[in-house]
Design a protein around this motif. Structure first.
Motif, PDB file in Angstrom:
ATOM      1  N   LEU A   1     -27.727  -0.967 -11.352  1.00 52.64           N
ATOM      2  CA  LEU A   1     -27.318  -0.770 -10.473  1.00 52.64           C
ATOM      3  C   LEU A   1     -26.295   0.455 -10.546  1.00 52.64           C
ATOM      4  O   LEU A   1     -25.798   0.627  -9.441  1.00 52.64           O
ATOM      5  N   GLN A   2     -25.750   0.412 -11.708  1.00 54.40           N
ATOM      6  CA  GLN A   2     -25.463   1.590 -12.813  1.00 54.40           C
ATOM      7  C   GLN A   2     -25.562   2.545 -11.983  1.00 54.40           C
ATOM      8  O   GLN A   2     -25.610   3.739 -11.691  1.00 54.40           O
ATOM      9  N   GLU A   3     -27.022   2.915 -12.083  1.00 52.27           N
ATOM     10  CA  GLU A   3     -27.930   3.776 -12.804  1.00 52.27           C
ATOM     11  C   GLU A   3     -28.711   4.047 -10.871  1.00 52.27           C
ATOM     12  O   GLU A   3     -28.324   5.233 -10.819  1.00 52.27           O
TER      13      GLU A   3
ATOM     14  N   ALA B   1     -31.070  -3.667  -3.061  1.00 52.06           N
ATOM     15  CA  ALA B   1     -31.935  -2.976  -1.691  1.00 52.06           C
ATOM     16  C   ALA B   1     -30.298  -2.162  -1.090  1.00 52.06           C
ATOM     17  O   ALA B   1     -30.331  -0.957  -0.313  1.00 52.06           O
ATOM     18  N   ASN B   2     -28.594  -2.206  -1.810  1.00 54.72           N
ATOM     19  CA  ASN B   2     -28.103  -2.321  -1.248  1.00 54.72           C
ATOM     20  C   ASN B   2     -26.816  -1.962  -1.801  1.00 54.72           C
ATOM     21  O   ASN B   2     -25.758  -3.284  -1.842  1.00 54.72           O
TER      22      ASN B   2
ATOM     23  N   CYS C   1     -15.290 -13.388   1.069  1.00 56.83           N
ATOM     24  CA  CYS C   1     -15.385 -15.449   0.773  1.00 56.83           C
ATOM     25  C   CYS C   1     -15.462 -15.232  -0.937  1.00 56.83           C
ATOM     26  O   CYS C   1     -14.875 -16.785  -1.154  1.00 56.83           O
ATOM     27  N   GLY C   2     -15.395 -14.584  -1.656  1.00 54.12           N
ATOM     28  CA  GLY C   2     -15.181 -14.713  -2.630  1.00 54.12           C
ATOM     29  C   GLY C   2     -16.273 -14.892  -3.811  1.00 54.12           C
ATOM     30  O   GLY C   2     -16.079 -15.161  -4.881  1.00 54.12           O
ATOM     31  N   CYS C   3     -18.122 -14.822  -2.990  1.00 53.63           N
ATOM     32  CA  CYS C   3     -19.153 -15.527  -3.605  1.00 53.63           C
ATOM     33  C   CYS C   3     -19.794 -14.408  -4.103  1.00 53.63           C
ATOM     34  O   CYS C   3     -19.544 -13.499  -3.844  1.00 53.63           O
ATOM     35  N   PRO C   4     -20.541 -14.533  -4.899  1.00 50.84           N
ATOM     36  CA  PRO C   4     -21.350 -13.532  -5.657  1.00 50.84           C
ATOM     37  C   PRO C   4     -22.028 -13.367  -4.518  1.00 50.84           C
ATOM     38  O   PRO C   4     -22.859 -14.826  -3.808  1.00 50.84           O
ATOM     39  N   ILE C   5     -22.095 -12.124  -3.905  1.00 48.03           N
ATOM     40  CA  ILE C   5     -23.338 -11.776  -3.445  1.00 48.03           C
ATOM     41  C   ILE C   5     -24.747 -11.085  -4.447  1.00 48.03           C
ATOM     42  O   ILE C   5     -24.839 -10.849  -5.900  1.00 48.03           O
TER      43      ILE C   5
END
Ligand code: ZN
Length: 107
Positions: free
Chosen positions: A12-14, A87-88, A76-80
């Motif tokens: 994701l960093q890349e 994708a985003n 909400c503090g939930c993991p995405i």
């Protein structure tokens, strides 16, 4: 702890790096384009505004990564979901919260 593993985070960093580079190139290209047919680059131009916004989002995502808050919904503090982040990559809300947020925006 983050729900993303080290490999996912690295990937994701890349993606962030790639997105930043391409956004910068686009911004530069179209400033050149503008310089060609008018005197000065107009920063209020819709495309420039969008590119600046994108760069801000990328910067904010990096900040969240540094603080180990990346991939956590700001509402909400939930993991995405990893798929959503892939994708985003600058997403800061889970899908449900994003929908609520966008609906609120319209009103
Ligand atoms: Zn959420």
């Amino acid at each position: 702890m983050n729900h993303l593993n080290a490999q996912q985070l690295r990937y994701l960093q890349e993606l962030l790096d790639v997105q930043e580079t391409s956004t910068r190139i686009r911004a530069r290209l179209h400033i050149l384009e503008q310089a060609d047919d008018c005197d000065v680059a107009d920063v209020s131009d819709a495309r420039t505004v969008m590119e600046l916004h994108e760069l801000n989002e990328i910067e904010a995502a990096r900040q969240r990564m540094a603080e180990e808050q990346y991939g956590i919904c700001v509402d909400c503090g939930c993991p995405i979901d990893y798929a959503r982040l892939e994708a985003n990559v600058t997403a800061k809300r889970c899908l449900e919260c994003q929908n609520v947020y966008e609906e609120g925006d319209v009103a």
